[in-house]
Design a protein around this motif. Structure first.
Motif, mmCIF file in Angstrom:
data_model
loop_
_atom_site.group_PDB
_atom_site.id
_atom_site.type_symbol
_atom_site.label_atom_id
_atom_site.label_comp_id
_atom_site.label_asym_id
_atom_site.label_seq_id
_atom_site.Cartn_x
_atom_site.Cartn_y
_atom_site.Cartn_z
ATOM 1 N N CYS A 240 0.766 -1.250 -0.065
ATOM 2 C CA CYS A 240 -0.020 0.064 -0.137
ATOM 3 C C CYS A 240 0.864 1.231 -0.001
ATOM 4 N N SER B 24 -12.090 7.791 -5.662
ATOM 5 C CA SER B 24 -12.784 8.072 -4.351
ATOM 6 C C SER B 24 -12.015 9.190 -3.727
ATOM 7 N N LYS B 25 -10.777 9.481 -3.703
ATOM 8 C CA LYS B 25 -10.097 10.336 -3.133
ATOM 9 C C LYS B 25 -9.766 11.536 -3.802
HETATM 10 C C1 LIG Z 1 -5.382 2.096 0.826
HETATM 11 C C2 LIG Z 1 -6.728 2.204 0.379
HETATM 12 N N1 LIG Z 1 -7.147 1.402 -0.570
HETATM 13 C C3 LIG Z 1 -8.406 1.133 -1.147
HETATM 14 C C4 LIG Z 1 -9.128 2.012 -0.337
HETATM 15 C C5 LIG Z 1 -10.747 1.756 -1.002
HETATM 16 O O1 LIG Z 1 -11.288 2.761 -1.632
HETATM 17 P P1 LIG Z 1 -12.314 2.627 -2.598
HETATM 18 O O2 LIG Z 1 -13.161 1.380 -2.457
HETATM 19 O O3 LIG Z 1 -13.394 3.555 -2.150
HETATM 20 O O4 LIG Z 1 -11.935 2.865 -4.024
HETATM 21 C C6 LIG Z 1 -9.013 2.569 0.581
HETATM 22 C C7 LIG Z 1 -10.453 3.591 1.199
HETATM 23 O O5 LIG Z 1 -10.268 4.295 2.038
HETATM 24 C C8 LIG Z 1 -7.750 2.852 1.063
HETATM 25 O O6 LIG Z 1 -7.402 3.575 1.921
#
Ligand SMILES: Cc1ncc(COP(=O)(O)O)c(C=O)c1O
Length: 365
Positions: free
Chosen positions: A165, A228-229
């Motif tokens: 990550c 999403s971010k």
């Molecule tokens: C490291 C990380 N990956 C993936 C996600 C998933 O995000 P989404 O499913 O909204 O794309 C998040 C959400 O907080 C995250 O922090």
């Protein structure tokens, strides 16, 4: 009867008994800085473009959507650059679903996925839901991860899937690309799929490398991203990945038909056409992020270096009480369950100010 007793009466899978669902609190308070959303609203131009795109879909809503979401894959490839084409792109309802599909294809019973906690809390849950064993690797001092250590652990565990990550949630710090390269090479023996989760990549400091630059010639490497971010579209649920075309073909074996609704596809394509406007607040968020780091240091706390839109900080004697007092002041941040630490999302200038002022006065008492 509590939830566990109710569940115990059902013929639930044994491996799900006693487990807890993902549960970041969703509370109705004025300042929400707990799940790393983009707290800026969408700019008017983008909203109008999305509204029109969605309205244009309504006539065809009696039909199933394009199962291949080709226009969206093209738009995502153009956004990412790096010579990628639609054949390299896959998308789903949030990157959570992308990660789940990867585990459905490459994990599963008898297989394992490895992550390096503290890291994104959904990795073990996604593993559990897909019957994949989860192997927790270890990090060094201050939650760092070196290329040597990560590679050695991957060689020792020989997982089928590795989650890296970067920037890491909850610590906020990006990994060096040397870690990705070393883990990829170490995964050769077990033919591991190496997933670099770059959900927060757009917030990284200038000069921070993306694993997109490493895709060429690495067929087991996958870079996961989300709208999403940085794009402020958490509610639309659009995540995506870039990889060799073979990986996207593998996912086609497990995805549900028509998993991306016509509304979702239209929203995402319209958003990508307006990416300049939507991404305009990224710089403002980075300013607030850097302000949080600087001011927490002045308060004598220990913020981790952040390449994301949130800050993980230590040095708290009683984080639970600080979290509760902030909540009483109308500011919701995240207790990630790590001793002495809390995590806060960088919001607007006013939201960030409310958090910092609240914290300062709590610590002064
Ligand atoms: C490291 C990380 N990956 C993936 C996600 C998933 O995000 P989404 O499913 O909204 O794309 C998040 C959400 O907080 C995250 O922090």
């Amino acid at each position: 009867m509590d939830q566990f007793e109710r569940l115990s009466q059902l013929p639930l899978r044994d491996d799900l008994r006693g487990q807890h669902p993902y549960g970041a609190p969703q509370l109705d308070v004025p300042i929400l800085l707990n799940v790393n959303e983009n707290t800026f609203g969408l700019p008017l131009d983008a909203k109008e473009a999305i509204l029109k795109a969605v309205a244009d879909e309504l006539d065809g809503l009696n039909r199933y959507p394009d199962r291949e979401f080709t226009e969206l894959r093209r738009a995502l490839a153009a956004y990412l650059g790096h010579g990628l084409t639609d054949a390299n792109i896959w998308a789903a309802n949030g990157s959570n679903e992308v990660l789940q599909q990867l585990l459905q294809a490459f994990g599963g019973p008898g297989r394992s996925a490895m992550g390096f906690p503290p890291t994104y809390s959904m990795y073990p849950l996604l593993a559990s839901g897909t019957g994949t064993a989860y192997v927790a690797g270890v990090r060094g001092d201050d939650y760092g991860l070196t290329a040597e250590s990560a590679a050695q652990q991957v060689r020792a565990q020989a997982p089928n899937v590795v989650f890296l990550c970067s920037p890491n949630n909850p610590t906020g710090t990006a990994l060096g690309l040397d870690v990705v390269e070393a883990v990829y090479d170490a995964g050769e023996a077990s033919q591991a799929i190496v997933i670099v989760d770059e959900a927060y990549a757009e917030f990284a400091h200038a000069g921070t490398g993306s694993a997109l630059t490493l895709l060429e010639g690495r067929p087991r490497l996958v870079v996961s991203r989300t709208m999403s971010k940085a794009f402020a579209l958490a509610g639309a649920r659009v995540g995506y990945l870039a990889s060799a075309p073979e990986v996207t073909d593998a996912i086609r074996l497990v995805r549900l038909p028509y998993h991306l609704s016509a509304i979702t596809q239209a929203t995402a394509v319209a958003a990508l056409r307006n990416s300049d406007a939507l991404l305009a607040n990224v710089e403002a968020i980075k300013v607030q992020r850097d302000r949080i780091v600087a001011e927490l240091e002045q308060m004598g706390l220990r913020p981790a270096p952040s390449d994301s839109n949130f800050v993980f900080f230590g040095g708290l004697e009683d984080p639970v009480s600080v979290w509760e007092k902030l909540l009483a002041d109308g500011v919701l941040i995240r207790d990630v369950g790590i001793s002495g630490h809390l995590r806060v999302t960088a919001g607007t200038e006013a939201e960030t100010g409310a958090f910092l002022d609240g914290l300062r006065s709590i610590l002064a008492k």
